[in-house]
Design a protein around this motif. Structure first.
Motif, PDB file in Angstrom:
ATOM      1  N   VAL A 140       3.226   4.558   1.625  1.00 29.84           N
ATOM      2  CA  VAL A 140       3.438   3.397   1.653  1.00 29.84           C
ATOM      3  C   VAL A 140       1.930   2.596   1.683  1.00 29.84           C
ATOM      4  O   VAL A 140       1.175   2.523   2.520  1.00 29.84           O
ATOM      5  CB  VAL A 140       4.233   2.887   2.571  1.00 29.84           C
ATOM      6  CG1 VAL A 140       4.813   1.760   3.076  1.00 29.84           C
ATOM      7  CG2 VAL A 140       4.981   4.135   3.150  1.00 29.84           C
TER       8      VAL A 140
ATOM      9  N   THR B 272       1.198  -1.984   1.741  1.00 30.07           N
ATOM     10  CA  THR B 272       1.965  -3.387   1.391  1.00 30.07           C
ATOM     11  C   THR B 272       1.114  -4.059   0.806  1.00 30.07           C
ATOM     12  O   THR B 272       0.059  -4.051   0.807  1.00 30.07           O
ATOM     13  CB  THR B 272       2.248  -3.867   2.981  1.00 30.07           C
ATOM     14  OG1 THR B 272       3.058  -3.057   3.172  1.00 30.07           O
ATOM     15  CG2 THR B 272       3.035  -5.252   2.497  1.00 30.07           C
TER      16      THR B 272
ATOM     17  N   LYS C 210       6.117  -5.198  -0.278  1.00 27.98           N
ATOM     18  CA  LYS C 210       5.786  -3.227   0.586  1.00 27.98           C
ATOM     19  C   LYS C 210       6.474  -1.721  -1.367  1.00 27.98           C
ATOM     20  O   LYS C 210       7.490  -1.579  -1.904  1.00 27.98           O
ATOM     21  CB  LYS C 210       7.154  -2.275   1.209  1.00 27.98           C
ATOM     22  CG  LYS C 210       6.997  -1.699   1.928  1.00 27.98           C
ATOM     23  CD  LYS C 210       8.021  -1.312   3.441  1.00 27.98           C
ATOM     24  CE  LYS C 210       8.245   0.400   3.799  1.00 27.98           C
ATOM     25  NZ  LYS C 210       8.761   0.077   4.178  1.00 27.98           N
TER      26      LYS C 210
ATOM     27  N   THR D 103       6.257   2.012  -2.192  1.00 23.97           N
ATOM     28  CA  THR D 103       6.371   4.008  -1.504  1.00 23.97           C
ATOM     29  C   THR D 103       6.655   4.148  -2.536  1.00 23.97           C
ATOM     30  O   THR D 103       7.533   4.227  -4.209  1.00 23.97           O
ATOM     31  CB  THR D 103       7.569   4.241  -1.517  1.00 23.97           C
ATOM     32  OG1 THR D 103       7.551   2.520   0.147  1.00 23.97           O
ATOM     33  CG2 THR D 103       8.186   5.020  -0.432  1.00 23.97           C
TER      34      THR D 103
END
Length: 139
Positions: free
Chosen positions: A126, A128, A117, A119
């Motif tokens: 964000v 993934t 993930k 960020t």
């Protein structure tokens, strides 16, 4: 205290202490998962300072803040090849990011993280991504 009772008590204490001593190193010796540090060569490293999970993306200046058998966290610089005017020119856009690694899987018979993930620190966006995992028979 009778001698047989004292002997039994000493034996029980010794066994209890030896069980604790044996359990602790075994738990500490459990291997922590790594990351496929280079997708093209299947290199796997634990806590790499740089890793390239895809052709036009790599992470540099990776600083690991935690690593367990199930998760890992780090900060890094994400470098994305913009392919402008062409991918061969290697014009990279750099962004500071936080990384959270999850989903431990086997890759070439070793444990690796298979999901990250990402960020962005400045914008807090964000995303993934799946990380490369290479299946090997008989693992």
């Amino acid at each position: 205290m009778p001698l047989p009772r004292l002997t039994a008590l000493a034996t029980a204490a010794t066994l209890a202490l030896s069980a604790v001593a044996v359990a602790t190193p075994a738990q500490a010796a459990a291997p922590k998962p790594g990351v496929v540090a280079d997708y093209a060569y299947h290199k796997i490293k634990v806590k790499p300072k740089t890793f390239r999970p895809y052709k036009d993306v790599y992470y540099s200046n990776v600083r690991w803040t935690s690593l367990t058998r199930t998760t890992g966290q780090a900060t890094a610089t994400r470098n994305v090849n913009t392919c402008v005017p062409s991918c061969a020119d290697a014009n990279y856009k750099k962004t500071k990011v936080e990384l959270k690694f999850t989903r431990v899987r086997l890759s070439d018979c070793r444990k690796v993280f298979s999901r990250v993930k990402v960020t962005e620190i400045k914008s807090r966006r964000v995303s993934t991504h799946a990380l490369p995992v290479f299946k090997k028979p008989n693992c």
